[in-house]
Design an enzyme around this catalytic site. Sequence first.
Site, mmCIF file in Angstrom:
data_model
loop_
_atom_site.group_PDB
_atom_site.id
_atom_site.type_symbol
_atom_site.label_atom_id
_atom_site.label_comp_id
_atom_site.label_asym_id
_atom_site.label_seq_id
_atom_site.Cartn_x
_atom_site.Cartn_y
_atom_site.Cartn_z
ATOM 1 N N TYR A 80 23.757 48.102 37.504
ATOM 2 C CA TYR A 80 24.667 48.276 36.373
ATOM 3 C C TYR A 80 25.318 49.638 36.555
ATOM 4 O O TYR A 80 25.498 50.098 37.686
ATOM 5 C CB TYR A 80 23.845 48.122 35.090
ATOM 6 N N ARG A 133 40.329 45.258 33.679
ATOM 7 C CA ARG A 133 40.044 46.673 33.398
ATOM 8 C C ARG A 133 38.550 46.930 33.605
ATOM 9 O O ARG A 133 37.804 47.122 32.656
ATOM 10 C CB ARG A 133 40.458 47.018 31.963
ATOM 11 N N LYS A 151 26.021 42.519 33.333
ATOM 12 C CA LYS A 151 25.721 42.437 31.906
ATOM 13 C C LYS A 151 24.635 41.404 31.637
ATOM 14 O O LYS A 151 23.756 41.606 30.793
ATOM 15 C CB LYS A 151 26.985 42.085 31.116
ATOM 16 N N GLU A 223 34.286 41.012 28.193
ATOM 17 C CA GLU A 223 33.973 42.225 28.942
ATOM 18 C C GLU A 223 35.143 42.646 29.835
ATOM 19 O O GLU A 223 35.644 41.855 30.644
ATOM 20 C CB GLU A 223 32.737 41.982 29.824
ATOM 21 N N ASP A 224 35.582 43.880 29.666
ATOM 22 C CA ASP A 224 36.563 44.505 30.564
ATOM 23 C C ASP A 224 37.866 43.713 30.688
ATOM 24 O O ASP A 224 38.421 43.568 31.778
ATOM 25 C CB ASP A 224 35.943 44.761 31.935
ATOM 26 N N ASP A 246 32.539 43.845 24.109
ATOM 27 C CA ASP A 246 31.622 44.927 24.425
ATOM 28 C C ASP A 246 32.330 46.277 24.448
ATOM 29 O O ASP A 246 31.802 47.280 23.971
ATOM 30 C CB ASP A 246 30.970 44.639 25.782
ATOM 31 N N ASP A 247 33.534 46.320 24.991
ATOM 32 C CA ASP A 247 34.258 47.579 25.148
ATOM 33 C C ASP A 247 34.739 48.128 23.812
ATOM 34 O O ASP A 247 34.844 49.344 23.643
ATOM 35 C CB ASP A 247 35.441 47.378 26.090
ATOM 36 N N ASN A 413 33.438 56.054 32.706
ATOM 37 C CA ASN A 413 32.558 55.833 33.840
ATOM 38 C C ASN A 413 33.291 55.007 34.891
ATOM 39 O O ASN A 413 34.329 54.412 34.604
ATOM 40 C CB ASN A 413 31.237 55.174 33.396
#
Length: 510
Positions: A80, A133, A151, A223-224, A246-247, A413
Amino acid sequence: RANDGLATAASVRAARKLEGLLPAGSATLDVEVDRLMATVRASSTPLEAYRQLVAAKETSERAFYAALVRNTDELLPLLYTPTVGEACQRFSTLIPRPRGLYVSAADAGRVASVVASWPEAAVRIAVMTDGERILGLGDQGAGGMGIAVGKCMVYCAAGGIAPPNLLPVCVDVGTDNQQLLDDPLYIGLRQKRLRGQAYDDLMDELTQALRKRYGQSLLLHFEDFGGSNAFRLLSRYSPLGAALNDDIQSTAVVIVAALRSAERLRGAAPLASSNVLFFGAGQANLGGAELLAATIAADEVARGGGSDAEREEAEARVRSRLWLVDRKGLLTADRPDLAAGAGADPRKLRFAHARPAGLAAGAEGDLAAVVRALRPAALVGATGATPGAFESSGALKEMGKVVDAPVILALSNPTNLSECTARQALDATGGRAIFAAGSPFDELAPRAGAPPVQPAFANNALVFPGIGLGVAVSGAARITTPMLVAAANGLASATSEAELAARNVLPTKG
């Protein structure tokens, strides 16, 4: 899953016709875990270790998950954050690749049959990405599968959710990353990203197929996704069943929890009466600012037993002390691009306040000047595109001047994209900063007369496994703002006094 390496029982070997395909020796699961860990620890780079772990997952899944659960702290940074970013970038070179469900633009009109190909019948959580992203790395196309798989691993290790109940999904609609399109090894569709109505139709077809097969209680974990789609998809699917971005939402919980924990440290300014400055006005910080407003307002309303109207008024009051900086600088009501009729994002307009006294026209993009004008209790960075910005702009030194114990959250990150390091934050503020980051930082040696400092790891892994488990167990139809407020308060209260003594504002284990 029948092949557990040398831990595969003789009866299973016979039933699955594995006799002769495995060495004659036998071993316990413990020994197979030890074998895997020895291989991982002998790896020369984190990516090599990732490759070894993925190979184990695909060939000896029981040993892989046993190793992950028993060695979570050691293995999660390899599977991760931060290693998963490089894994997504190199995903087309992985052999084997971790399994997941690929649904592409070419599957439009037959997505249900693609979903039916997944061998598991009891999925409770689908982790979906379109790879636009990935972390702060941008468009990784089909390589985004790496983040969806990662994840799912965290859901298992930290949430106790069984692997058959988890489905990683890559929605391959192409990529605008020309390097990938030119790469002969690239595994995804070789086309520019699908957008507009065709994109929406594909997402509708996918979500309907998933919920038809696995039920309305299936949690859709987004996610992303890129900024142009993330908020829109969450708004589109939240009313139809449990959905989590999540973001936006998990990151918001972590931000609020870190800020609330920091209030417990000497010198930290109270959030209820302080400005907070968010550097970046994307998914993470917009979500974080909105949840912070809701959390502080909930405290006020709870004390007064107020109505929904009073809660909304309280949120508006709190929001007036929350400030965001985007690519053009501080959001202020006098910026031409934020004027009425200019077509600005309405989510940004909620934080476009009157220009603060002391901030000259044209100084909106000078982060140090913005800090001087606002005197914020906390500076929260989540741009993914400005590594080192807190240090290079002089903002850290200014934060040390305007508040006794400045809270610095550098959330971008992987590590190389962080807005500053823990050492930079402490050195610029005379050791007074309360620091947390979206990637792990090592413990810092103590300054004279002070204990060692353990920078907090402000990562979504502290949040989404618990939310997912809660939805899976309860069958919740929606994920609501009060649920997220409760999650933030719960995470903050889980930070121990010992952790706070090391200026760590988040629990080291979720």
